[in-house]
Design a protein around this motif. Structure first.
Motif, PDB file in Angstrom:
ATOM      1  N   VAL A   1       0.819  -1.197   0.000  1.00 49.25           N
ATOM      2  CA  VAL A   1       0.000   0.000   0.000  1.00 49.25           C
ATOM      3  C   VAL A   1       0.865   1.264   0.000  1.00 49.25           C
ATOM      4  O   VAL A   1       0.493   2.293  -0.548  1.00 49.25           O
TER       5      VAL A   1
ATOM      6  N   HIS B   1       1.216   5.679   6.689  1.00 47.69           N
ATOM      7  CA  HIS B   1       0.060   4.799   6.677  1.00 47.69           C
ATOM      8  C   HIS B   1      -0.087   4.009   7.976  1.00 47.69           C
ATOM      9  O   HIS B   1      -1.158   3.530   8.305  1.00 47.69           O
TER      10      HIS B   1
ATOM     11  N   GLU C   1      -7.438   4.083   7.862  1.00 46.74           N
ATOM     12  CA  GLU C   1      -7.851   3.357   6.664  1.00 46.74           C
ATOM     13  C   GLU C   1      -6.869   2.239   6.294  1.00 46.74           C
ATOM     14  O   GLU C   1      -7.258   1.194   5.790  1.00 46.74           O
ATOM     15  N   TYR C   2      -5.600   2.466   6.527  1.00 47.14           N
ATOM     16  CA  TYR C   2      -4.593   1.506   6.061  1.00 47.14           C
ATOM     17  C   TYR C   2      -3.917   0.735   7.183  1.00 47.14           C
ATOM     18  O   TYR C   2      -3.095  -0.138   6.916  1.00 47.14           O
TER      19      TYR C   2
ATOM     20  N   ASN D   1      -3.164  -3.042   7.125  1.00 51.32           N
ATOM     21  CA  ASN D   1      -2.205  -3.669   6.234  1.00 51.32           C
ATOM     22  C   ASN D   1      -0.894  -4.017   6.924  1.00 51.32           C
ATOM     23  O   ASN D   1      -0.031  -4.655   6.336  1.00 51.32           O
TER      24      ASN D   1
END
Lengths: 335, 336
Positions: free
Chosen positions: A303, A323, A328-329, A332
């Motif tokens: 990402v 991130h 939102e991320y 990951n």
């Protein structure tokens, strides 16, 4: 010493500032790429980062030595890069001054110290008479800890530290409110560095100056700054209060940088774990996609290559672009 | 390794009293750029010798024709044609007025006075003609060099200071001009305007300013991004102020050095033009036309070529020595 943060006035606001240099046909060096931060009135904002990360370019663009490619800089509510009349420009030049890195290149070798310091006085017609001009120069010399006999000498007769103090006197001559210090101590030896930093702090206390302090010496920046911004490859990676940043670094790059500071404590040093970054800084002409730091980041995932991290306020007055902290991320990463 | 020394005890030391004020004091006298350069130039013997000869020749060029009772075109083909040089006191060097066969030319013609450099086939005093010719050569070289300097500094300065497209176009123009052989250019120019001082000066300027422009451009390019210029700009200085207060004073040394190298070049080029017959029209003389006249009579009257050639050589060497010395004096880092 604690002031009410809510009431503090933003003196300088940099919004999405970009400065690209054309380096060839369709090739641009992105020295500063979408940088945003603000500086409160009366504080010292430290700007750190490796060589070539765009610190100096940011400083010079703020003072309009370079024209910005995009974005805006507001100083005391005035847009620096907007079209301006001569008078408005002069007004800006009086408010904002700069102290330069190389004390050997920043003074004209053909001018006497008096003429160097009086340059601002001459340009802005501050002194009414020759006598007043001289008096002002003598006063400035004494302010920076030199004496008036030095006025008629040439720059080559002075040491590096003395020259830097002459450079500071020149900047002070127009009574600025905001001074950009572009690595003012990097070219000086350590004992002289302290002298110059103490002088800068003294002047700030006396005159209520606001500083943008560009440097790469992390411990010196911690000492002098109220808030610190970390730059990497033309991007701002993290901005926070000095203590907060040093105690609680969020961005992996900041963590790596801070782990490099040696501590004068042998017991601690024995166990100190340095985060060693792999590889070199990529070229700013051809920066990596997504997050600029992903090529060297120990946590990087796919990402990071696809999405440019958002510039978010993670905690009160603590901004970071990563991130790892973006809701939102976050999923990951398996940290 | 350790040396035991019981003689030194702590109470033998006392703190030195140095105030901060004291440590910042500079005791050496203040020496500006020009004074410093002059002191360094004075140490350079070759440059001083060069300067001495230049001053001597300039003074002679001004004074000598005025002090002689002959003008540069006072002819006398009857009484004093082709007299050999006779200098009292220097007879042992060959300046005794005798020709190659040992005949005294002065006795043959019944001339009492001495012609130090001899006379030519029209009976004109070569002493007067040589110094008057030197004067004209120097004037041509000086005006041409100053013209080079003015055009070159303005052109190079503008080109470098404004940079970008301006610089690009101006440099292409220079390259085109530099591509034309300057001898062709000059000869065409003189054919067009006719001989004479003005056209020679113009012809020399037209091809000479390019070197100066390139040097000034290089220097200004180097200087204009120096931090002291940026500092001046952050203080709100106008372009004019930056150019006159910061750039020109720092390029001045280079300009003077280039000027000192241009002058001998111009002297030589003028001599060359006169030598091939494109120079000063008769009866006026320059070092080149005198050399040319001497060259024509070289096998019969060798002295006619000797003196103008000698002065020309001394002048050229002296200017080059001085220019070398000035370069070292202005920029000691360039010395190898």
């Amino acid at each position: 010493m604690t002031t009410q943060k809510n009431e503090r006035q933003k003196y300088v606001e940099v919004n999405n500032l970009k400065k690209h240099f054309k380096v060839g046909r369709n090739a641009y060096l992105r020295a500063v790429d979408d940088v945003s931060f603000y500086i409160y009135k009366g504080e010292t904002f430290g700007l750190v980062g490796e060589s070539g990360c765009g610190k100096s370019t940011t400083g010079r663009t703020i003072i309009r030595l370079y024209d910005a490619t995009a974005g805006e800089v507001l100083i005391d509510g005035v847009n620096v890069h907007a079209k301006k009349s001569r008078a408005e420009l002069k007004d800006l030049n009086k408010k904002v001054q700069m102290i330069f890195q190389d004390p050997y290149a920043s003074l004209n070798p053909r001018m006497t110290v008096k003429d160097i310091i009086a340059e601002g006085i001459d340009v802005h017609n501050i002194a009414k008479s020759k006598k007043e001009r001289d008096e002002r120069v003598y006063h400035l010399l004494e302010t920076v800890g030199l004496n008036r006999e030095h006025a008629n000498r040439y720059p080559h007769e002075f040491s590096g530290g003395q020259r830097q103090r002459i450079g500071i006197a020149r900047a002070l001559a127009v009574d600025p409110e905001f001074i950009i210090c572009d690595e003012p101590i990097s070219a000086l030896d350590v004992s002289i560095q302290a002298q110059v930093v103490n002088l800068l702090e003294k002047l700030q206390k006396e005159r209520g100056l606001t500083y943008l302090f560009i440097a790469h010496d992390l411990s010196m920046v911690k000492h002098i700054s109220d808030r610190v911004g970390v730059m990497y490859l033309g991007k701002m990676t993290e901005v926070a209060e000095s203590d907060e940043l040093y105690d609680n670094p969020l961005h992996p790059y900041t963590q790596a940088l801070l782990s490099a500071i040696p501590v004068p404590d042998p017991d601690y040093e024995r166990t100190r774990e340095r985060i060693i970054l792999e590889g070199d800084v990529p070229s700013p002409v051809n920066p990596p996609s997504g997050c600029r730091f992903r090529t060297r980041c120990p946590f990087a995932t796919e990402v990071c290559a696809q999405v440019t991290p958002r510039w978010t306020e993670q905690r009160k007055d603590h901004w970071v672009a990563c991130h790892l902290y973006d809701d939102e991320y976050k999923g990951n990463f398996n940290r | 390794m350790s040396v035991v020394n019981d003689n030194i005890t702590l109470d033998m030391f006392q703190p030195a009293q140095i105030s901060a004020d004291e440590s910042d004091r500079i005791s050496a006298p203040s020496i500006g750029f020009w004074k410093d350069a002059w002191l360094r130039l004075r140490k350079n013997k070759a440059a001083v010798v060069g300067l001495f000869f230049i001053v001597l020749i300039v003074i002679m060029a001004i004074v000598a024709p005025m002090l002689s009772k002959y003008g540069i075109d006072d002819q006398d083909v009857v009484n004093r044609q082709n007299l050999y040089p006779r200098i009292p006191g220097l007879e042992w060097l060959g300046f005794d007025g005798k020709d190659s066969t040992g005949m005294d030319t002065y006795e043959l013609n019944g001339v009492k006075q001495n012609f130090w450099f001899g006379t030519d086939e029209l009976g004109r005093d070569i002493w007067v003609r040589v110094w008057a010719g030197t004067r004209i050569s120097l004037i041509i070289a000086l005006i041409a060099s100053i013209g080079d300097c003015l055009i070159g500094v303005a052109y190079g300065g503008i080109s470098a200071y404004y940079g970008g497209l301006v610089d690009n176009v101006m440099q292409r123009v220079i390259e085109i001009l530099a591509g034309i052989p300057n001898l062709v250019l000059i000869i065409l120019f003189i054919l067009w305007l006719g001989g004479g001082m003005t056209s020679i000066i113009l012809a020399l300027i037209i091809s000479g300013w390019i070197g100066m422009a390139r040097i000034v451009r290089g220097q200004v390019l180097k200087l204009k991004n120096q931090e002291f210029v940026l500092a001046s700009r952050t203080l709100g200085s106008s372009d004019q102020r930056i150019i006159w207060k910061h750039l020109i004073p720092n390029v001045l040394g280079q300009i003077i050095i280039t000027l000192m190298f241009t002058i001998p070049g111009a002297i030589f080029f003028e001599a060359f033009l006169s030598f091939i017959g494109l120079g000063i029209p008769a009866p006026a003389a320059s070092l080149g036309s005198l050399n040319q006249a001497g060259f024509e009579n070289l096998q019969i009257y060798p002295y006619m070529a000797l003196f103008p050639a000698l002065i020309l050589s001394i002048l050229m060497i002296s200017f080059n020595l001085l220019a070398d010395g000035l370069r070292d004096a202005f920029d000691p880092r360039m010395r190898k």
